[in-house]
Design a protein around this motif. Sequence first.
Motif, PDB file in Angstrom:
ATOM      1  N   PHE A 160      -2.540   9.558  -1.278  1.00 45.36           N
ATOM      2  CA  PHE A 160      -3.687   9.533  -2.178  1.00 45.36           C
ATOM      3  C   PHE A 160      -4.461   8.227  -2.013  1.00 45.36           C
ATOM      4  O   PHE A 160      -5.701   8.224  -1.943  1.00 45.36           O
ATOM      5  CB  PHE A 160      -3.215   9.691  -3.615  1.00 45.36           C
ATOM      6  N   ALA A 161      -3.732   7.103  -1.958  1.00 47.23           N
ATOM      7  CA  ALA A 161      -4.384   5.805  -1.791  1.00 47.23           C
ATOM      8  C   ALA A 161      -5.114   5.724  -0.455  1.00 47.23           C
ATOM      9  O   ALA A 161      -6.235   5.209  -0.376  1.00 47.23           O
ATOM     10  CB  ALA A 161      -3.358   4.685  -1.904  1.00 47.23           C
ATOM     11  N   LYS A 162      -4.488   6.228   0.609  1.00 48.38           N
ATOM     12  CA  LYS A 162      -5.137   6.197   1.923  1.00 48.38           C
ATOM     13  C   LYS A 162      -6.457   6.952   1.903  1.00 48.38           C
ATOM     14  O   LYS A 162      -7.458   6.501   2.480  1.00 48.38           O
ATOM     15  CB  LYS A 162      -4.214   6.791   2.989  1.00 48.38           C
ATOM     16  N   GLN A 163      -6.484   8.103   1.227  1.00 48.51           N
ATOM     17  CA  GLN A 163      -7.728   8.855   1.129  1.00 48.51           C
ATOM     18  C   GLN A 163      -8.794   8.051   0.400  1.00 48.51           C
ATOM     19  O   GLN A 163      -9.962   8.036   0.800  1.00 48.51           O
ATOM     20  CB  GLN A 163      -7.487  10.184   0.403  1.00 48.51           C
ATOM     21  N   ARG A 164      -8.397   7.362  -0.651  1.00 51.07           N
ATOM     22  CA  ARG A 164      -9.350   6.532  -1.398  1.00 51.07           C
ATOM     23  C   ARG A 164      -9.871   5.387  -0.535  1.00 51.07           C
ATOM     24  O   ARG A 164     -11.065   5.065  -0.569  1.00 51.07           O
ATOM     25  CB  ARG A 164      -8.687   5.962  -2.656  1.00 51.07           C
ATOM     26  N   PHE A 165      -8.988   4.762   0.228  1.00 51.49           N
ATOM     27  CA  PHE A 165      -9.417   3.668   1.102  1.00 51.49           C
ATOM     28  C   PHE A 165     -10.363   4.186   2.188  1.00 51.49           C
ATOM     29  O   PHE A 165     -11.403   3.580   2.467  1.00 51.49           O
ATOM     30  CB  PHE A 165      -8.209   2.987   1.755  1.00 51.49           C
ATOM     31  N   ASP A 166      -9.992   5.305   2.790  1.00 50.66           N
ATOM     32  CA  ASP A 166     -10.826   5.880   3.853  1.00 50.66           C
ATOM     33  C   ASP A 166     -12.199   6.273   3.325  1.00 50.66           C
ATOM     34  O   ASP A 166     -13.216   6.071   4.004  1.00 50.66           O
ATOM     35  CB  ASP A 166     -10.140   7.103   4.469  1.00 50.66           C
ATOM     36  N   ASP A 167     -12.250   6.845   2.135  1.00 52.84           N
ATOM     37  CA  ASP A 167     -13.528   7.252   1.540  1.00 52.84           C
ATOM     38  C   ASP A 167     -14.470   6.076   1.359  1.00 52.84           C
ATOM     39  O   ASP A 167     -15.699   6.245   1.370  1.00 52.84           O
ATOM     40  CB  ASP A 167     -13.295   7.917   0.179  1.00 52.84           C
ATOM     41  N   ARG A 168     -13.894   4.889   1.195  1.00 52.28           N
ATOM     42  CA  ARG A 168     -14.700   3.678   0.968  1.00 52.28           C
ATOM     43  C   ARG A 168     -14.850   2.824   2.215  1.00 52.28           C
ATOM     44  O   ARG A 168     -15.439   1.739   2.159  1.00 52.28           O
ATOM     45  CB  ARG A 168     -14.056   2.851  -0.162  1.00 52.28           C
ATOM     46  N   GLY A 169     -14.298   3.283   3.315  1.00 55.83           N
ATOM     47  CA  GLY A 169     -14.398   2.532   4.559  1.00 55.83           C
ATOM     48  C   GLY A 169     -13.615   1.232   4.540  1.00 55.83           C
ATOM     49  O   GLY A 169     -13.975   0.272   5.236  1.00 55.83           O
ATOM     50  N   LEU A 170     -12.521   1.192   3.773  1.00 52.67           N
ATOM     51  CA  LEU A 170     -11.722  -0.028   3.648  1.00 52.67           C
ATOM     52  C   LEU A 170     -10.517   0.031   4.574  1.00 52.67           C
ATOM     53  O   LEU A 170      -9.789   1.020   4.604  1.00 52.67           O
ATOM     54  CB  LEU A 170     -11.252  -0.205   2.199  1.00 52.67           C
ATOM     55  N   ASN A 171     -10.322  -1.046   5.312  1.00 55.52           N
ATOM     56  CA  ASN A 171      -9.177  -1.139   6.222  1.00 55.52           C
ATOM     57  C   ASN A 171      -8.024  -1.832   5.495  1.00 55.52           C
ATOM     58  O   ASN A 171      -7.824  -3.041   5.614  1.00 55.52           O
ATOM     59  CB  ASN A 171      -9.574  -1.916   7.476  1.00 55.52           C
ATOM     60  N   ILE A 172      -7.279  -1.071   4.716  1.00 57.76           N
ATOM     61  CA  ILE A 172      -6.153  -1.591   3.945  1.00 57.76           C
ATOM     62  C   ILE A 172      -4.877  -0.963   4.499  1.00 57.76           C
ATOM     63  O   ILE A 172      -4.659   0.239   4.346  1.00 57.76           O
ATOM     64  CB  ILE A 172      -6.306  -1.268   2.450  1.00 57.76           C
ATOM     65  N   PRO A 173      -4.026  -1.748   5.160  1.00 58.31           N
ATOM     66  CA  PRO A 173      -2.765  -1.189   5.679  1.00 58.31           C
ATOM     67  C   PRO A 173      -1.907  -0.631   4.555  1.00 58.31           C
ATOM     68  O   PRO A 173      -1.830  -1.202   3.462  1.00 58.31           O
ATOM     69  CB  PRO A 173      -2.093  -2.399   6.335  1.00 58.31           C
ATOM     70  N   ILE A 174      -1.247   0.477   4.832  1.00 61.40           N
ATOM     71  CA  ILE A 174      -0.351   1.117   3.870  1.00 61.40           C
ATOM     72  C   ILE A 174       1.070   1.033   4.398  1.00 61.40           C
ATOM     73  O   ILE A 174       1.375   1.542   5.481  1.00 61.40           O
ATOM     74  CB  ILE A 174      -0.770   2.577   3.628  1.00 61.40           C
ATOM     75  N   LEU A 175       1.927   0.364   3.634  1.00 54.27           N
ATOM     76  CA  LEU A 175       3.312   0.151   4.039  1.00 54.27           C
ATOM     77  C   LEU A 175       4.258   0.751   3.008  1.00 54.27           C
ATOM     78  O   LEU A 175       3.916   0.885   1.840  1.00 54.27           O
ATOM     79  CB  LEU A 175       3.608  -1.349   4.164  1.00 54.27           C
ATOM     80  N   GLN A 176       5.454   1.089   3.469  1.00 54.81           N
ATOM     81  CA  GLN A 176       6.524   1.513   2.568  1.00 54.81           C
ATOM     82  C   GLN A 176       7.731   0.586   2.653  1.00 54.81           C
ATOM     83  O   GLN A 176       8.765   0.839   2.046  1.00 54.81           O
ATOM     84  CB  GLN A 176       6.915   2.962   2.857  1.00 54.81           C
ATOM     85  N   SER A 177       7.588  -0.498   3.412  1.00 53.76           N
ATOM     86  CA  SER A 177       8.584  -1.563   3.459  1.00 53.76           C
ATOM     87  C   SER A 177       7.871  -2.841   3.869  1.00 53.76           C
ATOM     88  O   SER A 177       6.699  -2.809   4.276  1.00 53.76           O
ATOM     89  CB  SER A 177       9.696  -1.240   4.460  1.00 53.76           C
ATOM     90  N   LEU A 178       8.551  -3.972   3.763  1.00 55.79           N
ATOM     91  CA  LEU A 178       7.951  -5.269   4.100  1.00 55.79           C
ATOM     92  C   LEU A 178       8.338  -5.727   5.493  1.00 55.79           C
ATOM     93  O   LEU A 178       8.053  -6.863   5.872  1.00 55.79           O
ATOM     94  CB  LEU A 178       8.382  -6.326   3.077  1.00 55.79           C
ATOM     95  N   SER A 179       8.948  -4.870   6.271  1.00 57.91           N
ATOM     96  CA  SER A 179       9.419  -5.225   7.604  1.00 57.91           C
ATOM     97  C   SER A 179       8.279  -5.755   8.473  1.00 57.91           C
ATOM     98  O   SER A 179       7.243  -5.095   8.632  1.00 57.91           O
ATOM     99  CB  SER A 179      10.052  -4.003   8.276  1.00 57.91           C
ATOM    100  N   GLY A 180       8.474  -6.962   9.014  1.00 50.97           N
ATOM    101  CA  GLY A 180       7.494  -7.565   9.913  1.00 50.97           C
ATOM    102  C   GLY A 180       6.319  -8.233   9.241  1.00 50.97           C
ATOM    103  O   GLY A 180       5.467  -8.826   9.916  1.00 50.97           O
ATOM    104  N   LEU A 181       6.239  -8.181   7.929  1.00 54.88           N
ATOM    105  CA  LEU A 181       5.095  -8.755   7.216  1.00 54.88           C
ATOM    106  C   LEU A 181       5.284 -10.259   7.052  1.00 54.88           C
ATOM    107  O   LEU A 181       6.383 -10.737   6.773  1.00 54.88           O
ATOM    108  CB  LEU A 181       4.956  -8.086   5.853  1.00 54.88           C
ATOM    109  N   ARG A 182       4.186 -11.031   7.197  1.00 58.15           N
ATOM    110  CA  ARG A 182       4.236 -12.483   7.064  1.00 58.15           C
ATOM    111  C   ARG A 182       2.898 -13.003   6.546  1.00 58.15           C
ATOM    112  O   ARG A 182       1.920 -12.287   6.471  1.00 58.15           O
ATOM    113  CB  ARG A 182       4.534 -13.150   8.426  1.00 58.15           C
TER     114      ARG A 182
END
Length: 207
Positions: free
Chosen positions: A75-97
Amino acid sequence: GEVQNFYKGEDFYLYELIPWNYGNPVYQERIQPLLHYRQCNILEMGAGIGSLCIALAYAGNKVTYCDIADTLCRFAKQRFDDRGLNIPILQSLSGLRDIDIVVANDFFEHIHKDALPSLLKEISSVLNDGGFIYHRSNWGQQDIFPMHYDHSEYFNKMATDVGLAARANGDLVKGGHSNGAQIGIPINGPMEDEIFYSLMAMHKPVG
């Protein structure tokens, strides 16, 4: 665990979060201080339907969304796409810094006590030195919200054990010193420049 599987597998939260995000003054008060930040790298944990991520991205921040629920992520990805926002969607913090601010509103009370130490350690590892966790957690109301855990007696100690220092407003700072502001102070209405800069120590919002 059972609680994690419950939130991951159910979609009822989708329908609860819409009025909570857009019709509840408590939610608006909690997020309002964050909306003054610009050009920060912000991670939201338990990001739900993505409303705060959208607002923070519009404010000029680099934003990352994280939630375990597949339905909410879609649902969030659809909202981001509708607004042209490049917001990564993660389900874990692996590799994030290199995160400046981790937002965890109404999040930690849904985490089992046994899982808290490793989660706090993982969150601390993604923060920059001087970065901080902005959390507003409801440790009470178990009669209304039986899924909430009360971590009030040991939460700050667990955070301290992984290098996070508690500020008076409840935020948790990596390394004990934050380059940002103690932002748990609601700001309403216009503010003179000298007061704004002395209080907030950050970029003044555009407009």
